[in-house]
Scaffold this active site. Sequence first.
Site, mmCIF file in Angstrom:
data_model
loop_
_atom_site.group_PDB
_atom_site.id
_atom_site.type_symbol
_atom_site.label_atom_id
_atom_site.label_comp_id
_atom_site.label_asym_id
_atom_site.label_seq_id
_atom_site.Cartn_x
_atom_site.Cartn_y
_atom_site.Cartn_z
ATOM 1 N N LYS A 198 0.817 -1.210 0.000
ATOM 2 C CA LYS A 198 0.000 0.000 0.000
ATOM 3 C C LYS A 198 0.863 1.278 0.000
ATOM 4 O O LYS A 198 2.080 1.212 0.257
ATOM 5 C CB LYS A 198 -0.935 -0.033 1.208
ATOM 6 N N TYR A 248 -12.549 -1.964 -3.498
ATOM 7 C CA TYR A 248 -13.049 -2.109 -2.125
ATOM 8 C C TYR A 248 -14.570 -1.950 -2.060
ATOM 9 O O TYR A 248 -15.104 -1.598 -0.998
ATOM 10 C CB TYR A 248 -12.370 -1.090 -1.204
ATOM 11 N N PHE A 275 -15.401 3.952 7.107
ATOM 12 C CA PHE A 275 -14.048 4.315 6.678
ATOM 13 C C PHE A 275 -13.851 4.256 5.173
ATOM 14 O O PHE A 275 -12.733 4.446 4.686
ATOM 15 C CB PHE A 275 -13.006 3.428 7.388
ATOM 16 N N ARG A 277 -2.518 -14.397 5.223
ATOM 17 C CA ARG A 277 -3.150 -13.615 6.298
ATOM 18 C C ARG A 277 -2.335 -13.764 7.587
ATOM 19 O O ARG A 277 -2.197 -12.807 8.351
ATOM 20 C CB ARG A 277 -4.593 -14.082 6.546
ATOM 21 N N THR A 307 -5.535 -6.640 10.912
ATOM 22 C CA THR A 307 -5.796 -5.383 10.200
ATOM 23 C C THR A 307 -5.233 -4.179 10.963
ATOM 24 O O THR A 307 -4.618 -3.288 10.367
ATOM 25 C CB THR A 307 -7.318 -5.200 10.021
ATOM 26 N N ARG A 349 2.507 -6.435 9.013
ATOM 27 C CA ARG A 349 1.828 -5.231 9.506
ATOM 28 C C ARG A 349 2.435 -4.751 10.820
ATOM 29 O O ARG A 349 2.561 -3.542 11.045
ATOM 30 C CB ARG A 349 0.324 -5.479 9.629
ATOM 31 N N ASN A 387 -2.064 0.374 6.529
ATOM 32 C CA ASN A 387 -1.541 -0.831 7.173
ATOM 33 C C ASN A 387 -0.660 -1.685 6.264
ATOM 34 O O ASN A 387 -0.658 -2.910 6.346
ATOM 35 C CB ASN A 387 -2.683 -1.641 7.799
ATOM 36 N N HIS A 436 -2.300 -5.342 1.614
ATOM 37 C CA HIS A 436 -3.594 -5.999 1.470
ATOM 38 C C HIS A 436 -3.373 -7.501 1.422
ATOM 39 O O HIS A 436 -2.324 -7.954 0.975
ATOM 40 C CB HIS A 436 -4.262 -5.541 0.163
ATOM 41 N N GLU A 494 -9.721 -10.631 -7.426
ATOM 42 C CA GLU A 494 -8.781 -9.521 -7.261
ATOM 43 C C GLU A 494 -7.627 -9.621 -8.257
ATOM 44 O O GLU A 494 -7.195 -8.607 -8.828
ATOM 45 C CB GLU A 494 -8.270 -9.491 -5.814
HETATM 46 P P1 IDP Z 1 -8.088 -6.531 5.880
HETATM 47 O O1 IDP Z 1 -7.285 -5.652 4.953
HETATM 48 O O2 IDP Z 1 -7.281 -6.993 7.060
HETATM 49 O O3 IDP Z 1 -8.788 -7.666 5.175
HETATM 50 P P2 IDP Z 1 -10.698 -5.224 5.980
HETATM 51 O O4 IDP Z 1 -11.639 -5.295 7.145
HETATM 52 O O5 IDP Z 1 -11.037 -6.022 4.764
HETATM 53 O O6 IDP Z 1 -9.237 -5.604 6.525
HETATM 54 O O7 IDP Z 1 -10.562 -3.682 5.590
HETATM 55 C C1 IDP Z 1 -9.967 -3.308 4.367
HETATM 56 C C2 IDP Z 1 -9.014 -2.174 4.610
HETATM 57 O O8 IDP Z 1 -9.756 -1.021 5.061
HETATM 58 C C3 IDP Z 1 -7.980 -2.394 5.723
HETATM 59 O O9 IDP Z 1 -6.852 -3.119 5.304
HETATM 60 C C4 IDP Z 1 -7.624 -0.973 6.104
HETATM 61 O O10 IDP Z 1 -6.734 -0.382 5.163
HETATM 62 C C5 IDP Z 1 -8.973 -0.267 5.974
HETATM 63 N N1 IDP Z 1 -9.679 -0.252 7.283
HETATM 64 C C6 IDP Z 1 -10.266 -1.291 7.930
HETATM 65 N N2 IDP Z 1 -10.829 -0.914 9.092
HETATM 66 C C7 IDP Z 1 -10.602 0.421 9.187
HETATM 67 C C8 IDP Z 1 -10.943 1.415 10.167
HETATM 68 O O11 IDP Z 1 -11.566 1.137 11.189
HETATM 69 N N3 IDP Z 1 -10.515 2.696 9.904
HETATM 70 C C9 IDP Z 1 -9.821 3.035 8.776
HETATM 71 N N4 IDP Z 1 -9.489 2.139 7.824
HETATM 72 C C10 IDP Z 1 -9.860 0.842 8.026
HETATM 73 MG MG MG Z 2 -10.236 -7.616 3.731
#
Ligand code: IDP
Ligand code: MG
Length: 139
Positions: free
Chosen positions: A11, A51, A59, A87, A93, A104, A114, A117, A128
């Site tokens: 990212k 997304y 968010f 993962r 996350t 991460r 973070n 992805h 994807e």
């Molecule tokens: P993941 O990337 O671990 O699968 P997801 O829940 O699918 O997590 O969320 C996608 C992306 O959205 C996250 O990687 C992060 O960049 C962003 N994200 C998730 N939760 C939050 C939040 O609470 N605040 C801001 N950004 C968030």
């Molecule tokens: Mg995800």
Amino acid sequence: MTGTLTFTMIKPDAVEANNIGPILAMINKAGFKIEAMKYMRLTREQAGQFYAVHKERPFFGELTEYMSSGPIVAVVLRKNNAVADFRELIGATDPSKAAEGTIRKLFAKSIAANAVHGSDSDKNALAEADFFFSQLERF
Ligand code: IDP
Ligand code: MG
């Protein structure tokens, strides 16, 4: 060719911090093979398409703004049990909750920025990979 696929992006925060190399090294050391890779920048609209599943989340705006704020590296990876093993390699996350030694934990700046992805299912990994790459770009 054995194993299954997962899809990752390095990212914008991790690209900006010069962590493309260290992250790819960890991915290769963990046994993942690179099947496709490109360095590119998403438009806000493309980030929103990628997304789309998070459209209703609070968010979503922050996420699509951030993901289009600078270049990313998009990568298709192959390994046995690729989705779950990847993962585990990247960690939770929220980097403050990510296990020691995960990508991460080592590289992420915040829950939004973070570092990487990782696909959440085999089906989404294929979708994807197809979003970013044509068959001619996959080896
Ligand atoms: P993941 O990337 O671990 O699968 P997801 O829940 O699918 O997590 O969320 C996608 C992306 O959205 C996250 O990687 C992060 O960049 C962003 N994200 C998730 N939760 C939050 C939040 O609470 N605040 C801001 N950004 C968030
Ligand atoms: Mg995800």
